[in-house]
Write a protein that holds these residues in place. Structure first.
Motif, short mmCIF file in Angstrom:
data_model
loop_
_atom_site.label_atom_id
_atom_site.label_comp_id
_atom_site.label_asym_id
_atom_site.label_seq_id
_atom_site.Cartn_x
_atom_site.Cartn_y
_atom_site.Cartn_z
N ARG A 153 0.53 -0.87 -0.18
CA ARG A 153 -0.44 0.05 0.26
C ARG A 153 1.04 1.45 -0.02
NH1 ARG A 153 -2.34 -2.22 5.13
NH2 ARG A 153 -0.42 -1.97 6.81
N GLY B 272 -13.69 -0.41 10.55
CA GLY B 272 -12.88 0.71 10.60
C GLY B 272 -11.14 -0.08 11.54
N GLY B 273 -10.57 0.82 11.20
CA GLY B 273 -8.99 0.26 12.09
C GLY B 273 -7.85 1.71 11.44
N SER B 274 -6.68 0.69 11.25
CA SER B 274 -5.66 1.27 11.01
C SER B 274 -4.93 0.85 9.97
CB SER B 274 -4.67 2.06 11.91
OG SER B 274 -4.13 1.87 12.62
N LEU B 275 -4.11 1.23 8.68
CA LEU B 275 -3.23 1.29 8.06
C LEU B 275 -1.98 1.72 8.62
CD1 LEU B 275 -5.37 1.22 4.98
CD2 LEU B 275 -4.19 -1.20 5.61
N ASP B 276 -1.36 0.39 9.33
CA ASP B 276 0.03 1.02 9.16
C ASP B 276 1.09 0.94 8.08
OD1 ASP B 276 -0.88 1.67 11.64
OD2 ASP B 276 0.36 0.12 12.80
N HIS B 277 2.11 1.93 7.75
CA HIS B 277 3.58 1.46 7.50
C HIS B 277 3.01 1.60 5.78
CE1 HIS B 277 4.89 -0.51 11.06
NE2 HIS B 277 4.09 -0.92 10.70
N VAL C 275 -2.17 -4.85 15.00
CA VAL C 275 -1.50 -6.54 14.13
C VAL C 275 -0.04 -5.57 13.98
CG1 VAL C 275 -1.59 -7.64 12.06
CG2 VAL C 275 -3.64 -7.25 12.90
N GLY D 200 3.47 -6.44 11.88
CA GLY D 200 4.41 -6.54 10.29
C GLY D 200 4.16 -5.34 9.33
N PRO D 201 4.38 -6.13 8.19
CA PRO D 201 4.25 -4.74 6.62
C PRO D 201 3.53 -3.90 6.49
CG PRO D 201 5.22 -7.05 6.21
CD PRO D 201 5.59 -6.94 7.97
N ARG D 202 1.90 -5.53 6.94
CA ARG D 202 0.87 -5.23 6.57
C ARG D 202 0.36 -4.88 7.79
NH1 ARG D 202 -2.23 -7.82 1.31
NH2 ARG D 202 -1.48 -5.91 0.38
N GLY D 203 0.93 -4.50 9.21
CA GLY D 203 0.43 -4.11 10.08
C GLY D 203 -0.56 -3.25 10.12
N GLY D 204 -1.42 -2.72 10.99
CA GLY D 204 -1.91 -1.97 11.71
C GLY D 204 -2.41 -2.73 12.45
N SER D 205 -4.31 -1.61 12.88
CA SER D 205 -5.48 -2.38 14.02
C SER D 205 -6.72 -2.45 13.42
CB SER D 205 -5.69 -1.27 15.00
OG SER D 205 -6.18 -0.09 14.42
N LEU D 206 -7.06 -3.60 14.32
CA LEU D 206 -8.85 -3.92 13.76
C LEU D 206 -9.06 -3.14 14.48
CD1 LEU D 206 -7.80 -7.36 12.69
CD2 LEU D 206 -8.71 -6.11 11.48
N PHE E 92 -4.09 -7.92 6.29
CA PHE E 92 -3.26 -8.10 7.61
C PHE E 92 -1.88 -8.69 7.04
CE2 PHE E 92 -6.75 -5.58 9.23
CZ PHE E 92 -6.22 -4.36 9.36
#
Lengths: 192, 192
Positions: free
Chosen positions: A122, A151-156, B146, B148-154, B179
Motif C-alpha cells: 500500500r 474500521g481500524g488503521s493501516l500502518d506502514h 497487528v 508486520g509489514p501489512r500491520g495496523g489495527s482492527l 493484514f
C-alpha cells in the motif's frame, strides 16, 4: 504530527507489460488500446486482458494497464495468489528481484515471466509540493485511519513522491474489502 | 486499559444449514459427515459442500459447518459477494433480519434461502472467566493490533462470551489477507 486527507483508489488485479511481451501476446507491432485514464497522469486501463496460468489454476480477464513498461509486472491480491498457486511477497512496485514468475496467455501467444508477480505494498502518491507541505519525503511511511464498522488503521503506508503524481492512496481489493472501503472515499493520514 | 493475547482463526466462506435444508439438499434423513473439529467446542467442518447460485455467478465447493442450526446462514467474504452478485451487510452471526438470500444447490436438490447471507463481523470468543479476567462482557468491543509489514489495527472487534467458547479471534479471508495473517498467529488485544 501533521494530518491530512487522501482519496482511496482500490486496485484490482492487473498487469503491466513490456513492449516485447505485448507483441508476443498480441502480435508484432501491436499497441495497447486505452479505455480509461487512471488517477496517476499518463497511466491508463486498456481494453486488452490476458490470462494468467499458475501452478494451481488459471485466472482469465486480467486487465492490462498502459503504457508499456521496461519490465512486465503482475499485481495480485493475496486472495488471487491462493487461487492460482503463486507465492509473491508484498513489494513496492518495480522491486521485482526474487519475485515469482507466472505464465501469461494472450490471443496470439504465451510468455513465461521469470519474475514479476507481487502483492503491491500500500502506498500514497504525492507531488514534491504536497510532500513539503506535510513534512514528508519519498520512502517515508505514514498511518491511515479508517472509520466505520470495519474500521481500524493501516500502518506502514509508503509515501511515493514524484512531480507527475496525483495525491492518492492505493490499496488492493483485500485491503479495500477488509476495511469496507469504496473508491474515492476520503481517509485521514497521520505522519507521526 | 488491559491487554491480552489471542490466537487468530481465519474463516473461509462457509454455510450453516437447518436440518430441513440438509434434507432438501442431500436427501431425506441425511446427516452431515464430520471431517474436522473446529476451535469452538461442538462445531465441526463437514465432508459435504454445496454450490451457491447468485444473480451474477455460482460458487461451488462451499463447505458446510455442523451441527445443523435452527436457521441456515451463509458467511462470505466481501470478495466472494462481488463474484456471485449478492450485497450482504457486515453482521454478527445469527442476526439475519433483512439480509439477502441466495440459491443453494446440493446433490439431491436445490433450495432458495429468503435471507441468511452475511459478511461475518469480526469477533472474539471467550469464556465468562476470561471475560471477567479482562473486565469485558458479552457485546463489548475491543481493538486488535497487528504487527508486520501489512500491520495496523482492527477496531470494533465484538466480544462474545459463552461458557462453551474457546478464546479465539475470528476474521474472514479478506481481513486475514489484508493484514498478512496466518491461522494460529498470536495478536495483542487492548480493551481501552
Amino acid at each position: 504530527m501533521a494530518s491530512f486527507k487522501v482519496s482511496v483508489g482500490i486496485s484490482n488485479r492487473h498487469i503491466h507489460l513490456s513492449q516485447e511481451h505485448i507483441e508476443a501476446l498480441f502480435g508484432p507491432g501491436y499497441t495497447l488500446t486505452k479505455t480509461k485514464d487512471l488517477s496517476q497522469p499518463g497511466q491508463f486501463a486498456c481494453e486488452e486482458t490476458v490470462t494468467l496460468i499458475g501452478p494451481k489454476g488459471t485466472m482469465p480477464g486480467v486487465r492490462i494497464l498502459g503504457p508499456a513498461r521496461k519490465a512486465s509486472q503482475v499485481e495480485l491480491s493475496a486472495t488471487d495468489t491462493f487461487k492460482i498457486g503463486v507465492k509473491p511477497p508484498v513489494r513496492d512496485s518495480g522491486k521485482l528481484e526474487e519475485t515469482p514468475g507466472v505464465d501469461v496467455e494472450g490471443p496470439k501467444g504465451r510468455v513465461h515471466l521469470d519474475q514479476g508477480v507481487i502483492v503491491a505494498a500500500r502506498h500514497i502518491h504525492m507531488t514534491p509540493e504536497e510532500a513539503a507541505e506535510y513534512s514528508l519525503k519519498d520512502g517515508d511511511h505514514v498511518r491511515v485511519a479508517v472509520p466505520g464498522p470495519r474500521g481500524g488503521s493501516l500502518d506502514h503506508v509508503l509515501v511515493r513522491v514524484n512531480s507527475n503524481y496525483e495525491l492518492d492512496l492505493h490499496l488492493d481489493t483485500d485491503e479495500g474489502n477488509a476495511f469496507g472501503l469504496k473508491n474515492g472515499q476520503q481517509l485521514e493520514v497521520s505522519t507521526d
